[in-house]
Design a protein around this motif. Structure first.
Motif, PDB file in Angstrom:
ATOM      1  N   CYS A 145       0.862  -1.267   0.032  1.00  0.00           N
ATOM      2  CA  CYS A 145       0.005  -0.121   0.026  1.00  0.00           C
ATOM      3  C   CYS A 145       0.883   1.128   0.051  1.00  0.00           C
ATOM      4  CB  CYS A 145      -0.712   0.084   1.108  1.00  0.00           C
ATOM      5  SG  CYS A 145      -2.152  -1.304   1.332  1.00  0.00           S
ATOM      6  N   GLN A 146       2.082   1.034   0.863  1.00  0.00           N
ATOM      7  CA  GLN A 146       3.046   2.247   0.966  1.00  0.00           C
ATOM      8  C   GLN A 146       3.692   2.621  -0.396  1.00  0.00           C
ATOM      9  OE1 GLN A 146       2.690   4.382   3.389  1.00  0.00           O
ATOM     10  NE2 GLN A 146       1.479   3.181   4.640  1.00  0.00           N
ATOM     11  N   GLN A 147       3.988   1.271  -0.926  1.00  0.00           N
ATOM     12  CA  GLN A 147       4.718   1.407  -2.300  1.00  0.00           C
ATOM     13  C   GLN A 147       3.808   2.105  -3.451  1.00  0.00           C
ATOM     14  OE1 GLN A 147       5.993  -2.381  -3.449  1.00  0.00           O
ATOM     15  NE2 GLN A 147       7.194  -1.526  -4.910  1.00  0.00           N
TER      16      GLN A 147
ATOM     17  N   PHE B 234      -0.440   6.210  -7.101  1.00  0.00           N
ATOM     18  CA  PHE B 234      -1.943   6.695  -6.891  1.00  0.00           C
ATOM     19  C   PHE B 234      -2.098   8.123  -6.930  1.00  0.00           C
ATOM     20  CE2 PHE B 234      -6.249   6.751  -4.814  1.00  0.00           C
ATOM     21  CZ  PHE B 234      -6.893   6.105  -5.943  1.00  0.00           C
ATOM     22  N   ALA B 235      -1.568   8.765  -6.068  1.00  0.00           N
ATOM     23  CA  ALA B 235      -1.451  10.172  -5.871  1.00  0.00           C
ATOM     24  C   ALA B 235      -1.050  11.045  -7.126  1.00  0.00           C
ATOM     25  CB  ALA B 235      -0.674  10.717  -4.605  1.00  0.00           C
ATOM     26  N   ALA B 236      -0.369  10.547  -7.849  1.00  0.00           N
ATOM     27  CA  ALA B 236       0.130  10.994  -9.229  1.00  0.00           C
ATOM     28  C   ALA B 236      -0.790  10.698 -10.196  1.00  0.00           C
ATOM     29  CB  ALA B 236       1.635  10.483  -9.720  1.00  0.00           C
ATOM     30  N   ALA B 237      -1.645   9.785 -10.107  1.00  0.00           N
ATOM     31  CA  ALA B 237      -2.439   9.414 -11.108  1.00  0.00           C
ATOM     32  C   ALA B 237      -3.848  10.656 -11.023  1.00  0.00           C
ATOM     33  CB  ALA B 237      -3.235   8.303 -11.126  1.00  0.00           C
TER      34      ALA B 237
ATOM     35  N   LYS C 257     -22.700   2.301  -7.294  1.00  0.00           N
ATOM     36  CA  LYS C 257     -22.678   0.954  -7.610  1.00  0.00           C
ATOM     37  C   LYS C 257     -21.118   0.434  -8.056  1.00  0.00           C
ATOM     38  CE  LYS C 257     -27.134   0.057  -9.417  1.00  0.00           C
ATOM     39  NZ  LYS C 257     -28.114   0.890  -8.682  1.00  0.00           N
ATOM     40  N   GLU C 258     -20.753  -0.593  -7.543  1.00  0.00           N
ATOM     41  CA  GLU C 258     -19.437  -0.958  -7.757  1.00  0.00           C
ATOM     42  C   GLU C 258     -19.321  -1.533  -9.198  1.00  0.00           C
ATOM     43  OE1 GLU C 258     -16.331  -4.810  -6.781  1.00  0.00           O
ATOM     44  OE2 GLU C 258     -17.874  -3.888  -5.214  1.00  0.00           O
ATOM     45  N   ILE C 259     -18.423  -0.982 -10.093  1.00  0.00           N
ATOM     46  CA  ILE C 259     -18.381  -1.348 -11.560  1.00  0.00           C
ATOM     47  C   ILE C 259     -17.003  -1.755 -11.817  1.00  0.00           C
ATOM     48  CG2 ILE C 259     -19.679   0.557 -12.237  1.00  0.00           C
ATOM     49  CD1 ILE C 259     -17.328   2.241 -13.012  1.00  0.00           C
ATOM     50  N   ALA C 260     -15.907  -1.853 -10.952  1.00  0.00           N
ATOM     51  CA  ALA C 260     -14.811  -2.626 -11.280  1.00  0.00           C
ATOM     52  C   ALA C 260     -14.097  -3.105  -9.893  1.00  0.00           C
ATOM     53  CB  ALA C 260     -13.899  -2.022 -12.173  1.00  0.00           C
ATOM     54  N   ARG C 261     -13.106  -3.832  -9.830  1.00  0.00           N
ATOM     55  CA  ARG C 261     -12.429  -4.042  -8.636  1.00  0.00           C
ATOM     56  C   ARG C 261     -11.013  -4.660  -8.879  1.00  0.00           C
ATOM     57  NH1 ARG C 261     -13.631  -6.114  -2.863  1.00  0.00           N
ATOM     58  NH2 ARG C 261     -15.737  -5.207  -3.197  1.00  0.00           N
ATOM     59  N   GLN C 262      -9.925  -4.340  -8.232  1.00  0.00           N
ATOM     60  CA  GLN C 262      -8.639  -4.634  -8.633  1.00  0.00           C
ATOM     61  C   GLN C 262      -7.889  -4.768  -7.368  1.00  0.00           C
ATOM     62  OE1 GLN C 262      -7.057  -4.876 -11.655  1.00  0.00           O
ATOM     63  NE2 GLN C 262      -5.258  -5.925 -10.278  1.00  0.00           N
ATOM     64  N   SER C 263      -7.407  -5.918  -6.935  1.00  0.00           N
ATOM     65  CA  SER C 263      -6.671  -6.155  -5.874  1.00  0.00           C
ATOM     66  C   SER C 263      -5.071  -6.159  -6.103  1.00  0.00           C
ATOM     67  CB  SER C 263      -6.924  -7.329  -5.133  1.00  0.00           C
ATOM     68  OG  SER C 263      -8.441  -7.325  -4.716  1.00  0.00           O
ATOM     69  N   GLY C 264      -4.208  -5.829  -5.098  1.00  0.00           N
ATOM     70  CA  GLY C 264      -2.887  -5.920  -5.315  1.00  0.00           C
ATOM     71  C   GLY C 264      -2.185  -4.608  -5.802  1.00  0.00           C
ATOM     72  N   ALA C 265      -1.011  -4.436  -5.462  1.00  0.00           N
ATOM     73  CA  ALA C 265      -0.137  -2.979  -5.934  1.00  0.00           C
ATOM     74  C   ALA C 265      -0.210  -3.144  -7.364  1.00  0.00           C
ATOM     75  CB  ALA C 265       1.021  -3.183  -5.152  1.00  0.00           C
ATOM     76  N   LEU C 266      -0.434  -2.017  -8.170  1.00  0.00           N
ATOM     77  CA  LEU C 266      -0.261  -1.902  -9.636  1.00  0.00           C
ATOM     78  C   LEU C 266       1.023  -1.061  -9.593  1.00  0.00           C
ATOM     79  CD1 LEU C 266      -3.852  -1.220 -10.679  1.00  0.00           C
ATOM     80  CD2 LEU C 266      -2.751  -3.373 -10.613  1.00  0.00           C
ATOM     81  N   SER C 267       1.701  -1.239 -10.951  1.00  0.00           N
ATOM     82  CA  SER C 267       2.798  -0.370 -11.241  1.00  0.00           C
ATOM     83  C   SER C 267       2.089   1.022 -11.781  1.00  0.00           C
ATOM     84  CB  SER C 267       3.778  -0.901 -12.546  1.00  0.00           C
ATOM     85  OG  SER C 267       2.955  -1.139 -13.525  1.00  0.00           O
TER      86      SER C 267
END
Length: 145
Positions: A72-74, A79-82, A122-132
């Motif tokens: 999460c920290q990584q 995420f902030a830059a996006a 409504k939930e439309i998408a979900r992604q688990s795990g850190a992403l590049s």
């Protein structure tokens, strides 16, 4: 008639109608003058999340994270830059699952980080795990209208 979006003020939680063409022009709350779409992800609590899901028309992407979580920290700076890459098309926000465990349970968060995209409650998408950065940008682009 010009299409408009309903945005919830992150400070006073007032509803604001903003013409879609002006979403990239740093719109301010009509009540308290706070920026409606700040340049960083919103920090959520249960009340603000509920208000956004109930009233906001802009798609919302929430990063469910915890302070003790290494991945999460990584991913946090990525995420902030996006935010400025999707400004006016998506709202990005973060929810600390440690501080708001009932909300995490409500959305069945089993691992973190987990990103959930919502549109009109409504939930439309979900992604688990850190992403590049590239993976995150690709996923967000698939959600942006």
């Amino acid at each position: 008639m010009t299409a408009s979006a309903i945005l919830i003020c992150p400070a006073c939680q007032a509803k604001n109608r903003v013409p879609e063409a002006r979403l990239v022009e740093e719109p301010q709350c009509g009540k308290c003058q706070t920026l409606l779409l700040p340049a960083e992800p919103l920090t959520l609590n249960a009340s603000l999340l509920n208000r956004l899901l109930t009233h906001e028309t802009l798609p919302l992407v929430v990063d469910f994270w915890a302070p003790w979580c290494g991945p999460c920290q990584q991913m946090a700076p990525t995420f902030a830059a996006a935010v400025d890459k999707v400004q006016g098309r998506l709202r990005l926000a973060k929810l600390d699952t440690e501080a708001h465990s009932a909300v995490a349970a409500q959305w069945a968060i089993r691992s973190i980080p987990t990103l959930i995209a919502f549109h009109q409650g409504k939930e439309i998408a979900r992604q688990s795990g850190a992403l590049s950065a590239g993976q995150l940008q690709q996923w967000l682009q698939s959600l942006a209208r």
